[in-house]
Motif scaffolding. Structure first.
Motif, PDB file in Angstrom:
ATOM      1  N   ILE A 137      -3.548  -4.940  -2.797  1.00  0.00           N
ATOM      2  CA  ILE A 137      -2.612  -3.767  -3.393  1.00  0.00           C
ATOM      3  C   ILE A 137      -3.328  -2.599  -3.568  1.00  0.00           C
ATOM      4  N   THR A 138      -3.074  -1.826  -2.619  1.00  0.00           N
ATOM      5  CA  THR A 138      -4.002  -0.386  -2.465  1.00  0.00           C
ATOM      6  C   THR A 138      -3.235   0.863  -2.592  1.00  0.00           C
ATOM      7  N   ASN A 139      -3.953   1.872  -3.187  1.00  0.00           N
ATOM      8  CA  ASN A 139      -3.110   3.190  -3.396  1.00  0.00           C
ATOM      9  C   ASN A 139      -1.970   3.155  -3.900  1.00  0.00           C
ATOM     10  N   CYS A 140      -1.577   2.415  -4.858  1.00  0.00           N
ATOM     11  CA  CYS A 140      -0.013   2.374  -5.337  1.00  0.00           C
ATOM     12  C   CYS A 140       0.007   2.856  -6.749  1.00  0.00           C
ATOM     13  N   LEU A 190      -6.652  -5.338  -6.625  1.00  0.00           N
ATOM     14  CA  LEU A 190      -6.102  -3.991  -6.896  1.00  0.00           C
ATOM     15  C   LEU A 190      -7.129  -2.932  -6.651  1.00  0.00           C
ATOM     16  N   ASN A 191      -6.938  -2.010  -5.718  1.00  0.00           N
ATOM     17  CA  ASN A 191      -7.684  -0.843  -5.285  1.00  0.00           C
ATOM     18  C   ASN A 191      -7.173   0.299  -5.185  1.00  0.00           C
ATOM     19  N   LYS A 244       0.786  -1.409   0.072  1.00  0.00           N
ATOM     20  CA  LYS A 244       0.031   0.055  -0.063  1.00  0.00           C
ATOM     21  C   LYS A 244       0.836   1.137  -0.011  1.00  0.00           C
ATOM     22  N   ASN A 245       0.298   2.386  -0.434  1.00  0.00           N
ATOM     23  CA  ASN A 245       1.038   3.634  -0.638  1.00  0.00           C
ATOM     24  C   ASN A 245       2.365   3.617  -1.023  1.00  0.00           C
ATOM     25  N   THR A 246       2.542   2.730  -1.956  1.00  0.00           N
ATOM     26  CA  THR A 246       3.895   2.652  -2.575  1.00  0.00           C
ATOM     27  C   THR A 246       4.203   2.895  -3.980  1.00  0.00           C
ATOM     28  N   THR A 247       5.086   3.365  -4.406  1.00  0.00           N
ATOM     29  CA  THR A 247       5.448   3.812  -5.725  1.00  0.00           C
ATOM     30  C   THR A 247       6.626   2.887  -6.537  1.00  0.00           C
ATOM     31  N   ILE A 248       6.449   2.237  -7.554  1.00  0.00           N
ATOM     32  CA  ILE A 248       7.418   1.274  -7.931  1.00  0.00           C
ATOM     33  C   ILE A 248       7.573   1.832  -9.540  1.00  0.00           C
ATOM     34  N   THR A 249       8.833   2.117  -9.696  1.00  0.00           N
ATOM     35  CA  THR A 249       9.158   2.575 -11.199  1.00  0.00           C
ATOM     36  C   THR A 249      10.221   1.625 -11.805  1.00  0.00           C
TER      37      THR A 249
END
Length: 347
Positions: free
Chosen positions: A300-303, A319-320, A261-266
């Motif tokens: 998986i939330t807010n990603c 996925l939310n 959650k609350n995560t950014t993946i590049t």
């Protein structure tokens, strides 16, 4: 995910706990505060380019003798010399319960060049471990490893233990995975790890995956920045891939209750024809012929995922409120709620 690590025997654990290996502890130990132990009091010297692994291990042992305590790291670079144990590498071996490592903002654990494989810079095998990163760093040896055909040198390796917390640390440039969650055996005979909390971490530029979930349950990854895994397949941001035998998954290796959650993946890139460089992927590599479930209940939330993603082998995946800026390869009927996906490919 293939794992080559052999189970450590009780004899091995005893051997690497003996202060005679590497730097031995001074006869007089100056402990600054009850329950807190500094590697410097056991022979560590920051910024000198010489191995501090044994001094850190000796501080850990004293903390354990106190019934569990904190190893306090100051500003500067602590160099981690990888111990050779019959051709297998050993980093800082945490085999005592209820140990905390507390970094300062200027702390760097730097893995020295090595030819050895199958190690974690911090190798956690006991429950109740906590890493309070406070903005400090773990820097791997991807630029100083002499074995080309290997990929098992991790930043933090957690195996067969429970109640682990990793917060506010930057893990980068590892020869293998930034964080590895799994087991010492690949046949399901050991329990794997559970109750893992990874929060406010930056995990980037690691050679295999940034985070690998191999045999783990009740894992929370929250408010993390995960960037550009690259160098050795599969090069994913987060990969959930237990070890399989022709697609069959040992019962203990099915990963359960994973929250991201609350995560950014590049990603380093997207559109890779070999299915690499995914932001996240849940995979049984035998999905075409024997697609047994490898993960259950993945939320998986807010990603935000800047690259391709996949659910080939997960059951109960939700996925939310997510954004996928790439293709989502969906083989297991993922439940999608209030999410934006550039290309949702169902097959």
């Amino acid at each position: 995910m293939r794992v080559k690590t052999k189970a450590l025997s009780m004899l091995m654990a005893a051997v690497i706990s003996v202060p005679a290996i590497g730097i031995s502890a001074p006869a007089a130990v100056n402990v600054k505060a009850a329950g807190e132990f500094k590697p410097e009091d056991f022979g560590a010297k920051v910024n000198d380019g010489k191995g501090d692994r044994q001094a850190i291990k000796d501080a850990l042992e004293k903390a354990s003798e106190a019934g569990g305590g904190t190893v306090v790291f100051g500003d500067g670079t602590y160099d981690i010399d990888i111990l050779d144990f019959s051709g297998t590498g050993i980093g800082i071996y945490v085999d005592k319960p209820n140990i905390t490592f507390r970094f300062s903002k200027g702390t760097v654990l730097n893995v020295l060049p090595t030819k050895f494989d199958e190690f974690g810079a911090i190798d956690v095998r006991a429950s109740g471990f906590c890493l309070e990163g406070n903005g400090g760093k773990i820097v791997g040896n991807r630029n100083g490893h002499s074995r080309v055909n290997s990929d098992e040198g991790h930043g933090i390796s957690v195996k067969d233990c429970n109640n682990i917390t990793i917060t506010d640390v930057n893990i980068t440039d590892c020869w293998g995975d930034g964080i590895y969650l799994g087991s010492s055996n690949s046949d399901g005979s050991l329990p794997g790890c559970s109750n893992i909390n990874i929060k406010n971490c930056t995990v980037s530029n690691n050679r295999r995956n940034n985070i690998a979930i191999v045999a783990a349950s009740n894992v929370v990854i929250d408010k993390c920045t995960i960037k550009k895994a690259n160098g050795a397949a599969p090069q994913c941001g987060i990969l959930i891939e237990p070890n399989t035998n022709g697609g069959n998954v040992p019962k203990n290796s099915v990963c359960k209750n994973i929250t991201i959650k609350n995560t950014t993946i590049t990603c380093k890139k997207k559109g890779d024809k070999n299915g690499q460089f995914f932001a996240f992927n849940i995979l049984n590599p035998y999905f075409n012929s024997n697609n047994k479930v490898v993960a259950k209940t993945v939320k998986i939330t807010n990603c935000t995922f800047k690259g391709d993603c996949g659910n080939y082998s997960g059951k109960g995946v939700v996925l939310n409120k997510c954004k996928i800026k790439g293709t989502f390869y969906d083989h297991k009927k993922t439940k999608v709620k209030k999410s934006k996906i550039s290309d949702h490919y169902k097959f």
